[in-house]
Design an enzyme around this catalytic site. Sequence first.
Site, short mmCIF file in Angstrom:
data_model
loop_
_atom_site.label_atom_id
_atom_site.label_comp_id
_atom_site.label_asym_id
_atom_site.label_seq_id
_atom_site.Cartn_x
_atom_site.Cartn_y
_atom_site.Cartn_z
N ILE A 485 -72.10 -2.95 -0.57
CA ILE A 485 -71.64 -3.00 0.83
C ILE A 485 -72.45 -2.12 1.76
O ILE A 485 -72.26 -2.12 2.96
CB ILE A 485 -70.13 -2.65 0.96
CG1 ILE A 485 -69.84 -1.30 0.30
CG2 ILE A 485 -69.26 -3.75 0.39
CD1 ILE A 485 -68.42 -0.81 0.55
N GLY A 486 -73.38 -1.39 1.22
CA GLY A 486 -74.19 -0.57 2.12
C GLY A 486 -75.25 0.21 1.37
O GLY A 486 -75.14 0.43 0.16
N GLY A 488 -78.04 3.61 2.01
CA GLY A 488 -78.37 4.69 2.94
C GLY A 488 -79.41 5.59 2.35
O GLY A 488 -80.03 5.28 1.34
N PHE A 490 -79.10 8.24 0.79
CA PHE A 490 -78.85 8.86 -0.50
C PHE A 490 -78.65 7.86 -1.63
O PHE A 490 -78.53 8.23 -2.77
CB PHE A 490 -77.61 9.75 -0.42
CG PHE A 490 -77.76 10.85 0.58
CD1 PHE A 490 -78.92 11.62 0.61
CD2 PHE A 490 -76.78 11.10 1.51
CE1 PHE A 490 -79.07 12.65 1.53
CE2 PHE A 490 -76.93 12.12 2.43
CZ PHE A 490 -78.07 12.89 2.45
N GLY A 491 -78.52 6.61 -1.29
CA GLY A 491 -78.31 5.65 -2.35
C GLY A 491 -77.56 4.42 -1.87
O GLY A 491 -77.62 4.09 -0.69
N LYS A 507 -70.12 5.31 -4.35
CA LYS A 507 -71.38 5.70 -3.73
C LYS A 507 -72.30 6.23 -4.83
O LYS A 507 -72.09 7.32 -5.37
CB LYS A 507 -71.11 6.79 -2.70
CG LYS A 507 -72.34 7.24 -1.99
CD LYS A 507 -71.99 7.79 -0.63
CE LYS A 507 -73.07 7.45 0.36
NZ LYS A 507 -72.64 7.21 1.69
N ASP A 606 -75.19 15.27 8.50
CA ASP A 606 -75.60 13.87 8.64
C ASP A 606 -74.51 13.07 9.35
O ASP A 606 -74.15 12.00 8.92
CB ASP A 606 -75.89 13.29 7.26
CG ASP A 606 -76.71 12.00 7.35
OD1 ASP A 606 -77.38 11.80 8.39
OD2 ASP A 606 -76.66 11.21 6.41
#
Length: 675
Positions: A485-486, A488, A490-491, A507, A606
């Site tokens: 679903i996403g 970024g 960091f991963g 995550k 962040d």
Amino acid sequence: MFSFLCLIIILFVVYGEEISPQLVKERISLLSFKSDVVLDPEGALESWNSSGIHVCNWTGVKCNNASDRVVQLDLSGLSLRGRISPVLANLSSLLELELAGNNLLGEIPPIIGDLSTNCVQIHLEENILYGSIPSSISNLVNLTLLNLSSNLLNGTIPPELCRMGKLERVYLSNNSLSGEIPAALANISHLGLLDLSKNKLTGSIPDSFAYLSQLRRLFLYENQLSGTIPPSLGQCVNLEILDLSSNDISGTIPSEVAGLRSLKLYLNLSRNHLHGPLPLELSKMDMVLAIDLSSNNLSGTIPPQLGSCIALEYLNLSGNVLEGLLPATIGQLPYLKELDVSSNQLSGNIPQSIEESPTFKHLNFSFNKFSGNISNKGAFSSLTIDSFRGNDGLCGEIKGMPNCQRRNAHLSFILPVLLSLFATPLLCMFAYPLVLRLRFRRQMVILNGGDLGDEDKETKDLKHPRISYRELIEATGGFSASSLIGSGQFGHVYKGVLQDNTRIAVKVLDSKATGEISGSFKRECQVLKRAKHRNLIKIITICSKPDFKAFVLPLMSNGSLEGHLYPSHGLNTGLDLIQLVSICNDVAQGVAYLHHYSPVRVVHCDLKPSNILLDEDMTALVADFGIARLIKGADDSNSTDDSVFLSSSDGLLCGSVGYIAPGMFLLFATTWYYF
Ligand SMILES: *[C@@H]1O[C@H](CO)[C@@H](O)[C@H](O)[C@H]1NC(C)=O
Ligand SMILES: *[C@@H]1O[C@H](CO)[C@@H](O)[C@H](O)[C@H]1NC(C)=O
Ligand SMILES: *[C@@H]1O[C@H](CO)[C@@H](O)[C@H](O)[C@H]1NC(C)=O
Ligand SMILES: *[C@@H]1O[C@H](CO)[C@@H](O)[C@H](O)[C@H]1NC(C)=O
Ligand SMILES: *[C@@H]1O[C@H](CO)[C@@H](O)[C@H](O)[C@H]1NC(C)=O
Ligand SMILES: *[C@@H]1O[C@H](CO)[C@@H](O)[C@H](O)[C@H]1NC(C)=O
Ligand SMILES: *[C@@H]1O[C@H](CO)[C@@H](O)[C@H](O)[C@H]1NC(C)=O
Ligand SMILES: *[C@@H]1O[C@H](CO)[C@@H](O)[C@H](O)[C@H]1NC(C)=O
Ligand SMILES: *[C@@H]1O[C@H](CO)[C@@H](O)[C@H](O)[C@H]1NC(C)=O
Ligand SMILES: *[C@@H]1O[C@H](CO)[C@@H](O)[C@H](O)[C@H]1NC(C)=O
Ligand SMILES: *[C@@H]1O[C@H](CO)[C@@H](O)[C@H](O)[C@H]1NC(C)=O
Ligand SMILES: *[C@@H]1O[C@H](CO)[C@@H](O)[C@H](O)[C@H]1NC(C)=O
């Protein structure tokens, strides 16, 4: 000495050479000079012996036509070690004296003033000469060049130098000369080059330099000169280079100096304390190759007239407080290769003319207030994000830059209003604790250290369920693409459903980002888990294997704030004013808790719309807090657990409003822009 003399005379008799009495004397002097040279690694002075080679054929020795006098002694760069023998004064018709680039050690003997007045050049640069410059040197009235650069000379510059009226070039750079620049130097009417750079000179630049009508190159950089730039320098109408950089000069740039159209090489006023506007007269410098005004306090706008400096190849205006637009005329300069306008307050678009210029090689627009769309074509094609950093309003195709389409999404008009609503609590929340924390950092460390002791209890806390790696694989369909679903910094984030029907987001930290396994990781995570607040995303658990690290979070049914602000990119629900205010309030509360009340005192680092998640009631929850810190801890293999944990100073830096701003305020800035 006497026996030495006898030897010479005897040899003279033995070889019966035809040698004038004057030359016999000079040979004695030269041999005496040689006896002061303690090391001659290249054997340069081997030929300086009495066994047959004529003095005029000795290495570095040059005689006059009649071969009866030594007129030049050139022993440059021979690594000779020793002292400068006063006996040189007995070479009655000398040479030029060139002893540069040796290891001659000691003071310049005052007797140097007794050298032949025929002497026109003295090269003693790049030796190990210390002490002060003997004022007797001014006896050498025929001297045209004096080079004492790169020694260890100290003391003041003798004003008597001005008696050497024929001097054309004076190099005293890279010594430890102190005191003021003697105003009397202006009496050297033929002076064309004066290099006093890299010393410890103080005081101001003498007004009298105006009389140096022949002056072409003036180097005064890297001293401690103060005061202002004398406008009278504008009378040095032959000046080609003016380098006053790296001093403590203040005041404005006099229009007289800016209007020196003779400057055809460069003007360097960088690293001073100059203030005020860029004088329009700069545009008269139509031959100058480089202008460096960086690292001052210059203000106002960049005059479009600078486009008249058509020979310009290098322009550095960085590190000032210049504002307004960057004139398009700069981009039209036909030879400009390097342009640095970084760290100013420039705004508006970067002119198209710059992108179109065929000559640009190095460009730096970073840390300004530029906005608009940047292509990756033309002059920009070779640039990286480094050239554009710190301009919240820029978007475009450079790698690392936000995409413009997303920015163009029609944002609601009320956001600017929200800016103030949002910024005020945020400022209060950040700034106040920041001051507080700076002051009480010591106590805080102790406080945090105390928390550490609770760790065992924490690990036993069964409120955090254990979820195994296998369960995560099952929940996410093996981290399948369909559950992604996403992604970024960091991963990746996957959605999934646990066996008890809990909907989760997993995550997974990029293994590249986490790097080496750090013992601190687990502990940090456990501490992070204790940061509990209505507006912070709850960490259900953490799954950590040597090659796999993941956070398990509750899945938020309404996605991220980003999805709502940029409808094309996510859910298509617009937010009304009430909702936005409420979201801002939630975020502020969550962040304030992190900064101020949480037992961990995490700093987010962040904060951005994609990290703000919305639950089914549209309550905003801050996600990803502390992850930056974890990654940092993991990377720093030297640090012990405690140092990572206790390094609150890192957090302080990250927590500054200035840092948080780009992420969130970007949004508002863009709204302004498209307004
Ligand atoms: C004198 O110099 C010449 C030429 O360098 C050399 O050949 C000779 O050996 C030297 N004589 C002495 C005594 O050093
Ligand atoms: C110097 O040496 C050259 C040959 O190397 C010779 O022709 C010349 O006569 C010498 N000069 C003197 C003054 O001895
Ligand atoms: C020295 O000799 C050169 C030729 O070897 C000559 O051209 C020059 O004029 C002479 N200089 C003087 C001052 O006699
Ligand atoms: C220079 O030569 C004179 C003799 O001509 C002598 O007395 C004097 O000591 C010499 N100077 C030095 C510094 O050697
Ligand atoms: C300076 O040099 C010139 C020629 O080079 C000479 O005629 C004059 O005498 C010198 N001046 C002094 C003071 O020695
Ligand atoms: C003077 O010395 C400096 C430092 O060594 C050197 O860079 C420069 O070229 C010299 N200038 C002349 C004309 O000898
Ligand atoms: C300055 O002088 C020192 C010796 O005193 C030398 O090592 C160094 O290279 C010089 N620096 C420059 C820039 O000439
Ligand atoms: C110059 O340096 C010497 C040591 O090399 C020191 O004794 C002397 O005091 C210094 N002079 C000045 C004016 O700094
Ligand atoms: C410099 O020259 C002026 C005249 O041009 C004279 O009055 C002054 O005394 C000179 N200064 C020095 C230090 O010689
Ligand atoms: C200007 O001076 C600074 C410091 O002295 C130096 O770093 C910079 O390279 C100079 N700029 C130019 C264009 O020479
Ligand atoms: C411009 O000047 C700044 C500060 O003096 C310096 O750091 C920077 O490297 C310079 N830019 C270029 C392109 O030389
Ligand atoms: C820069 O100039 C402003 C006024 O224009 C002044 O308030 C500020 O202190 C100056 N900064 C520095 C570093 O000189």
